[in-house]
Design an enzyme around this catalytic site. Structure first.
Site, short mmCIF file in Angstrom:
data_model
loop_
_atom_site.label_atom_id
_atom_site.label_comp_id
_atom_site.label_asym_id
_atom_site.label_seq_id
_atom_site.Cartn_x
_atom_site.Cartn_y
_atom_site.Cartn_z
N ARG A 79 -37.48 -11.78 -4.72
CA ARG A 79 -36.73 -12.34 -5.84
C ARG A 79 -35.51 -11.50 -6.20
O ARG A 79 -34.53 -11.99 -6.74
CB ARG A 79 -37.68 -12.44 -7.04
CG ARG A 79 -37.18 -13.24 -8.21
CD ARG A 79 -38.31 -13.40 -9.20
NE ARG A 79 -37.84 -13.84 -10.50
CZ ARG A 79 -38.42 -13.51 -11.64
NH1 ARG A 79 -39.47 -12.71 -11.63
NH2 ARG A 79 -37.97 -13.96 -12.78
N TYR A 80 -35.57 -10.20 -5.94
CA TYR A 80 -34.48 -9.27 -6.23
C TYR A 80 -33.91 -8.74 -4.92
O TYR A 80 -34.62 -8.68 -3.91
CB TYR A 80 -34.99 -8.11 -7.09
CG TYR A 80 -35.50 -8.53 -8.44
CD1 TYR A 80 -34.63 -8.69 -9.52
CD2 TYR A 80 -36.86 -8.76 -8.65
CE1 TYR A 80 -35.11 -9.07 -10.77
CE2 TYR A 80 -37.34 -9.15 -9.89
CZ TYR A 80 -36.46 -9.30 -10.94
OH TYR A 80 -36.93 -9.69 -12.17
N ARG A 83 -35.86 -5.32 -3.44
CA ARG A 83 -37.29 -5.09 -3.59
C ARG A 83 -38.08 -6.39 -3.42
O ARG A 83 -37.56 -7.48 -3.68
CB ARG A 83 -37.63 -4.43 -4.93
CG ARG A 83 -37.07 -5.15 -6.14
CD ARG A 83 -36.99 -4.17 -7.30
NE ARG A 83 -36.50 -4.75 -8.53
CZ ARG A 83 -35.22 -4.91 -8.83
NH1 ARG A 83 -34.29 -4.57 -7.94
NH2 ARG A 83 -34.85 -5.40 -9.99
N CYS A 92 -59.69 -9.80 -8.70
CA CYS A 92 -59.46 -8.90 -9.85
C CYS A 92 -60.80 -8.49 -10.41
O CYS A 92 -61.81 -9.19 -10.25
CB CYS A 92 -58.66 -9.61 -10.95
SG CYS A 92 -56.96 -10.03 -10.51
N CYS A 96 -57.62 -12.06 -16.50
CA CYS A 96 -56.96 -12.03 -17.81
C CYS A 96 -56.57 -13.45 -18.21
O CYS A 96 -56.00 -14.18 -17.41
CB CYS A 96 -55.73 -11.13 -17.76
SG CYS A 96 -56.09 -9.44 -17.25
N ARG A 101 -50.16 -15.44 -12.95
CA ARG A 101 -50.58 -16.23 -11.77
C ARG A 101 -51.88 -16.98 -12.06
O ARG A 101 -52.75 -17.10 -11.20
CB ARG A 101 -50.72 -15.30 -10.55
CG ARG A 101 -49.42 -14.60 -10.22
CD ARG A 101 -49.41 -13.87 -8.90
NE ARG A 101 -48.14 -13.16 -8.79
CZ ARG A 101 -48.00 -11.85 -9.03
NH1 ARG A 101 -49.05 -11.11 -9.32
NH2 ARG A 101 -46.81 -11.29 -8.94
N ASP A 259 -44.91 -14.69 -20.57
CA ASP A 259 -44.34 -15.72 -19.72
C ASP A 259 -44.79 -17.11 -20.19
O ASP A 259 -45.85 -17.27 -20.79
CB ASP A 259 -44.77 -15.52 -18.26
CG ASP A 259 -44.13 -14.28 -17.64
OD1 ASP A 259 -43.05 -13.89 -18.10
OD2 ASP A 259 -44.73 -13.71 -16.71
N ASP A 296 -38.97 -11.92 -18.75
CA ASP A 296 -38.92 -12.21 -17.32
C ASP A 296 -38.59 -13.68 -17.18
O ASP A 296 -39.44 -14.55 -17.47
CB ASP A 296 -40.27 -11.88 -16.66
CG ASP A 296 -40.14 -11.60 -15.17
OD1 ASP A 296 -39.02 -11.75 -14.65
OD2 ASP A 296 -41.15 -11.25 -14.54
N LYS A 302 -35.78 -9.96 -14.90
CA LYS A 302 -36.16 -9.23 -16.12
C LYS A 302 -34.90 -8.89 -16.91
O LYS A 302 -34.03 -8.16 -16.44
CB LYS A 302 -36.93 -7.96 -15.75
CG LYS A 302 -38.27 -8.22 -15.09
CD LYS A 302 -38.97 -6.91 -14.75
CE LYS A 302 -40.27 -7.17 -14.00
NZ LYS A 302 -40.03 -7.74 -12.65
#
Length: 541
Positions: A79-80, A83, A92, A96, A101, A259, A296, A302
């Site tokens: 995306r950048y 990086r 996980c 959360c 995602r 988000d 973001d 960001k």
């Protein structure tokens, strides 16, 4: 799940709601993290236990950052420019409830070594990539050997300078961090780790031990938290979190505005609330404890946002407001030839800058204060005339600033400090200090601030003035000698904006007013409350 239901004595309806949410958005929580819950719906509970609000979100989208669009090969997001995000795990320790995602949680296919090697081939072929963020899922759910496989292969790519690991394991399953694991990580420096602590209660002796092991291995630790309604959207909670993190060698790095992820609308806060929280943290604690507040955004990445500290700027100077609300000026470098003002007056420009009222103040408390461009324009005009002006805000330090300033003259446009006679306070100080100034003196202010006294003074000297009537109570009736249209003002100067009064714009000659309205006017001395009455009567002011 039965353990959770029994421990918190959930009703059948509450259990049914959790089960309904789980079918769409799976649930998983480590026994360690579950034991941090003190009571139902506390800050820990909200992060890990499904809520029916997740199914009621009709606003947001599943992939608001459009990660899939920026995925040139499976499990890699570019995306950048320099990086990439490398997804190496689909698991996980805890799902959360606010996860970015959320669309993939508990449902994506296994990520194989073949997938990872394919992503690394992409990185190898793109020389501009210097920074790789390893994420998932949570990459620390992999075995030590699997993590080392990823690190070893990334370190073979010469143009990859930095490797970062994003994980919530030190918070949700801290016993996963071992000395053996940390010794392995040491071999692949420079290596950074971004953690996810959202609330100070997550910092326990177990999580402290995990962070100490990582820090002792020479791995810089940063924390990325999300501003979550009902979890940490409170200045005291966040301030405590940031201070505790810093004390265990974890640098608060980012605080994200939540988000716009489908199923998480109930966690989102207003951006202005976030800015207010940041304004109450910045300056009141060490800069080490202050993260960067960011949004973001899709297409924009960001974007850092800060409280508005810049009031005005031009090529000569910048005018700033500090964390206490004080106005300060910083001058840009100017050629010596431009600095020569000659031997002219040193002038203080005294003003009040417009600001938002506090919760316990009337909404128009600062209505007559000046936008900063007004004193700036005066200062510029005085500078152009060859004088040496200084902006001075009329605050609690005003008297001391005037006394120590050695001013030849003061250009006074200040409203004052506080109280009903605040307009006369600055002239009174200047009279005491013997400094000449512009504007009305104390005696003039004392007379003219009260409109009735002004009227009486004018009439005493035979000066014509329109008829008037003073209403001391909402029960007073209108003097029949007064005719519409008329001007309605509060008796005291400086409170016109508080007088919420709408006069009838149309009325027929000699007709009665069929409805009576009188309107709220509030300050420290008056409180007129809104009322409607059926009967015909005179208008009240």
């Amino acid at each position: 799940m039965k353990l959770i239901y029994d421990r918190f004595d959930l009703s059948q309806e509450e259990i049914r709601q959790i089960e309904n949410v789980k079918r769409k958005y799976p649930m998983k929580v480590s026994s360690y993290y579950l034991n941090l819950i003190k009571e139902k719906n506390d800050a820990i509970w909200k992060q890990c236990i499904p809520g029916i609000e997740e199914l009621n979100d009709k606003i947001n989208e599943e992939d608001p950052l459009h990660e899939e669009k920026y995925s040139p090969v499976p499990f890699l997001v570019h995306r950048y420019p320099d990086r990439v995000l490398l997804l190496v795990s689909n698991r996980c320790a805890m799902y959360c409830r606010f996860c970015t995602r959320k669309r993939k949680v508990g449902r994506i296919v296994d990520i194989t070594q073949e997938h990872i090697l394919n992503a690394m081939e992409y990185i190898q072929n793109h020389k501009e990539i210097r920074d790789v963020i390893i994420s998932g899922g949570d990459p620390l759910m992999l075995k030590d050997s699997e993590i080392e496989f990823v690190l070893r292969n990334l370190r073979k790519i010469e143009h990859v300078e930095i490797i970062r690991i994003g994980t919530r394991i030190p918070c949700t399953l801290p016993m996963r961090i071992t000395k053996r694991f940390c010794n392995m990580l040491k071999k692949y420096q420079p290596l950074y780790m971004n953690l996810h602590f959202e609330h100070p209660r997550e910092i326990t002796k177990e999580s402290v031990k995990a962070c100490n092991l990582l820090a002792d291995a020479g791995i810089p630790l940063g924390n990325q938290c999300v501003l979550l309604k009902g979890v940490n959207d409170d200045v005291n909670v966040l301030s405590e979190l940031f201070k505790k993190l810093t004390s265990i060698r974890v640098r608060p790095y980012y605080i994200y505005q939540a988000d716009q992820v489908k199923g998480t609308e109930h966690f989102r806060t207003d951006v202005q609330e976030g800015l207010k929280i940041m304004s109450e943290i910045i300056g009141y604690t060490s800069g080490l404890c202050v993260p960067q507040y960011v949004i973001d955004s899709y297409g924009g990445g960001k974007i850092p946002i800060l409280p508005d500290y810049v009031l005005h700027k031009n090529k000569e100077k910048i005018l700033l407001k500090n964390f206490e609300g004080k106005t300060v000026e910083y001058a840009n470098p100017i050629e010596k030839a431009e600095k020569n003002h000659g031997e002219n007056l040193k002038i203080g420009v005294v003003f009040n800058s417009k600001r938002h009222p506090e919760a316990n103040q009337p909404e128009d408390f600062y209505a007559e204060f000046d936008n900063i461009i007004v004193p700036l324009a005066i200062k510029d005009a005085l500078t152009n005339a060859g004088h040496m002006p200084t902006l001075i805000e009329a605050d609690e330090e005003l008297y001391l600033n005037l006394k120590q300033g050695n001013y030849d003259f003061v250009f006074n446009i200040a409203e004052g400090l506080r109280g009903e006679s605040r307009e006369s306070q600055v002239p009174a100080m200047l009279d005491m200090l013997g400094i000449p100034y512009s504007g009305s003196g104390v005696l003039t202010q004392a007379i003219t601030l009260d409109k009735v006294r002004t009227k009486e003074t004018l009439l005493f000297h035979g000066i014509h003035t329109p008829k008037y009537q003073l209403f001391k109570s909402p029960l007073n009736k209108l003097n029949p000698d007064l005719q519409f249209p008329m001007i309605v003002k509060p008796v005291g100067e400086g409170s016109s904006n508080e007088l919420r009064m709408i006069l009838l714009s149309m009325m027929k000659m000699n007709s009665e007013i069929k409805s009576k309205r009188y309107y709220q006017y509030t300050n420290s001395r008056h409180s007129w409350k809104s009322s409607l009455k059926e009967e015909s009567s005179q208008c009240l002011f």
